[in-house]
Write a protein that holds these residues in place. Sequence first.
Motif, PDB file in Angstrom:
ATOM      1  N   GLY A  97       0.876  -1.219  -0.005  1.00 34.05           N
ATOM      2  CA  GLY A  97      -0.095   0.018  -0.078  1.00 34.05           C
ATOM      3  C   GLY A  97       0.833   1.289  -0.057  1.00 34.05           C
ATOM      4  N   ARG A  98       2.000   1.297   0.639  1.00 32.37           N
ATOM      5  CA  ARG A  98       2.865   2.354   0.966  1.00 32.37           C
ATOM      6  C   ARG A  98       4.369   1.807   1.343  1.00 32.37           C
ATOM      7  N   VAL A  99       5.140   2.476   0.828  1.00 33.66           N
ATOM      8  CA  VAL A  99       6.626   2.282   1.187  1.00 33.66           C
ATOM      9  C   VAL A  99       7.137   3.192   2.278  1.00 33.66           C
ATOM     10  N   VAL A 100       7.519   2.602   3.690  1.00 27.70           N
ATOM     11  CA  VAL A 100       7.918   3.495   4.620  1.00 27.70           C
ATOM     12  C   VAL A 100       9.235   3.029   4.865  1.00 27.70           C
ATOM     13  N   PHE A 101      10.336   3.671   4.856  1.00 27.74           N
ATOM     14  CA  PHE A 101      11.735   3.840   5.219  1.00 27.74           C
ATOM     15  C   PHE A 101      12.206   4.165   6.818  1.00 27.74           C
ATOM     16  N   VAL A 102      12.970   3.101   7.479  1.00 30.42           N
ATOM     17  CA  VAL A 102      12.971   3.460   8.983  1.00 30.42           C
ATOM     18  C   VAL A 102      14.354   3.343   8.877  1.00 30.42           C
ATOM     19  N   CYS A 103      14.786   4.076   9.990  1.00 24.13           N
ATOM     20  CA  CYS A 103      16.280   4.072  10.446  1.00 24.13           C
ATOM     21  C   CYS A 103      16.349   4.519  11.948  1.00 24.13           C
ATOM     22  N   THR A 130      13.342   4.515  14.993  1.00 26.95           N
ATOM     23  CA  THR A 130      12.975   3.790  16.183  1.00 26.95           C
ATOM     24  C   THR A 130      13.041   4.637  17.621  1.00 26.95           C
ATOM     25  N   ARG A 131      14.092   5.586  17.261  1.00 24.56           N
ATOM     26  CA  ARG A 131      14.317   6.745  18.333  1.00 24.56           C
ATOM     27  C   ARG A 131      14.546   7.897  17.601  1.00 24.56           C
ATOM     28  N   PRO A 132      13.679   8.612  17.169  1.00 22.83           N
ATOM     29  CA  PRO A 132      13.704   9.740  16.147  1.00 22.83           C
ATOM     30  C   PRO A 132      14.261  10.977  16.871  1.00 22.83           C
ATOM     31  N   ALA A 133      15.157  11.841  16.067  1.00 27.86           N
ATOM     32  CA  ALA A 133      15.739  12.828  16.494  1.00 27.86           C
ATOM     33  C   ALA A 133      14.842  14.060  16.345  1.00 27.86           C
ATOM     34  N   ARG A 134      15.103  15.072  16.942  1.00 27.37           N
ATOM     35  CA  ARG A 134      14.423  16.428  17.235  1.00 27.37           C
ATOM     36  C   ARG A 134      14.305  16.872  15.466  1.00 27.37           C
ATOM     37  N   ALA A 171      13.899  -1.331   6.410  1.00 25.23           N
ATOM     38  CA  ALA A 171      14.909  -0.708   7.474  1.00 25.23           C
ATOM     39  C   ALA A 171      16.355  -0.362   6.696  1.00 25.23           C
ATOM     40  N   VAL A 172      16.420   0.811   6.644  1.00 29.98           N
ATOM     41  CA  VAL A 172      17.872   1.319   5.908  1.00 29.98           C
ATOM     42  C   VAL A 172      18.870   1.346   7.013  1.00 29.98           C
ATOM     43  N   CYS A 173      18.856   0.886   8.005  1.00 30.27           N
ATOM     44  CA  CYS A 173      20.124   0.780   8.760  1.00 30.27           C
ATOM     45  C   CYS A 173      19.941  -0.532   9.461  1.00 30.27           C
ATOM     46  N   ASP A 174      21.286  -1.044  10.122  1.00 35.12           N
ATOM     47  CA  ASP A 174      21.426  -2.155  10.756  1.00 35.12           C
ATOM     48  C   ASP A 174      20.586  -2.207  12.117  1.00 35.12           C
ATOM     49  N   ASN A 175      20.783  -1.231  12.716  1.00 38.22           N
ATOM     50  CA  ASN A 175      20.191  -1.092  14.212  1.00 38.22           C
ATOM     51  C   ASN A 175      18.804  -1.232  14.145  1.00 38.22           C
ATOM     52  N   LEU A 188      12.313  -5.829   4.312  1.00 42.88           N
ATOM     53  CA  LEU A 188      13.282  -5.641   3.441  1.00 42.88           C
ATOM     54  C   LEU A 188      14.350  -4.872   4.501  1.00 42.88           C
ATOM     55  N   HIS A 189      15.499  -5.273   4.233  1.00 41.77           N
ATOM     56  CA  HIS A 189      16.625  -4.567   5.114  1.00 41.77           C
ATOM     57  C   HIS A 189      17.677  -4.012   4.088  1.00 41.77           C
ATOM     58  N   TRP A 190      18.218  -2.873   4.146  1.00 41.63           N
ATOM     59  CA  TRP A 190      19.219  -2.170   3.362  1.00 41.63           C
ATOM     60  C   TRP A 190      20.162  -1.870   4.300  1.00 41.63           C
ATOM     61  N   SER A 191      21.359  -2.347   4.274  1.00 40.11           N
ATOM     62  CA  SER A 191      22.490  -2.440   5.467  1.00 40.11           C
ATOM     63  C   SER A 191      23.281  -1.047   4.740  1.00 40.11           C
ATOM     64  N   VAL A 192      22.800   0.152   4.883  1.00 38.08           N
ATOM     65  CA  VAL A 192      23.610   1.299   4.498  1.00 38.08           C
ATOM     66  C   VAL A 192      24.253   2.016   5.513  1.00 38.08           C
ATOM     67  N   PRO A 193      25.600   2.297   5.178  1.00 33.43           N
ATOM     68  CA  PRO A 193      26.370   2.967   6.369  1.00 33.43           C
ATOM     69  C   PRO A 193      26.120   4.361   6.694  1.00 33.43           C
ATOM     70  N   ASP A 194      25.891   4.321   8.220  1.00 34.86           N
ATOM     71  CA  ASP A 194      25.448   5.771   8.840  1.00 34.86           C
ATOM     72  C   ASP A 194      26.470   6.860   8.574  1.00 34.86           C
ATOM     73  N   PRO A 195      25.883   7.811   7.619  1.00 34.40           N
ATOM     74  CA  PRO A 195      26.924   9.175   7.146  1.00 34.40           C
ATOM     75  C   PRO A 195      27.094   9.889   8.517  1.00 34.40           C
TER      76      PRO A 195
END
Length: 244
Positions: A97-103, A130-134, A171-175, A188-195
């Motif tokens: 229905g919709r694509v949602v990206f999570v880090c 999972t622990r959103p910044a401001r 999930a676009v990050c391992d954590n 799905l999981h995309w193991s993208v390094p944290d910039p």
Amino acid sequence: MNAELSSLPGRARIHAALGDPARLAIVDALTLGDASPGEIAGTLKMPTNLVAHHVKVLTDAGLVTRGRSEGDRRRTYLRLRPEALATLNPPPLAGVGRVVFVCTHNSARSQLAAALWSDRTHSATASAGTRPARRVHPRAVAVARRHGLDLDPTGTAQVADVARDDDLLIAVCDNAHEELTGPIRPRLHWSVPDPVRVDTDAAFEAAFTDLADRVDRLTPAVARQPPGHGSCRRPDHDPERTHR
């Protein structure tokens, strides 16, 4: 599409048939037009008995069909079946229905991925943490703008407040991938390094490039939804249009 061709055994036969350089050359020769076995032999400078062997393998795999000439009925023409080649791609993901990206912090990778998805597909998307910044990281806002995309610097969200049952959660990050369990489990999981850990423009550009490549690969695999489903709501009335 033929169900037998698109099955795993059918796809494996096609891969095996294309694993020989001579057979791949025959498929290349038939990509833009039909040809007789004799014409293939002449074009590829290959003995006719070898062409006959390879054509049989390609025919048995479902890649090539034969048809009699309407002129000289003694002549046979070979035709490539493009739908067989299409089965080499992974099957589409249905029921999205919709694509949602999570880090973790929803401040960089998930924001960029959602912006890219919206730009490429013009369909409903969201991002969350999972622990959103401001706030969204300034370098993420900057790299998005360099590539013609906009991010809301204050638009972060908690994944539990965003995710719906019919979402394709990525999930676009391992954590985030390892933290999320139960009903909010990424598909799905995309193991993208944290910039953010490196915190340079080059690191954010590298993350953007990685995400753009993955978005482009995913786009054809997401099944088209019927009218009125998810992405067809008017963007100006859709609070989830913002890349959270």
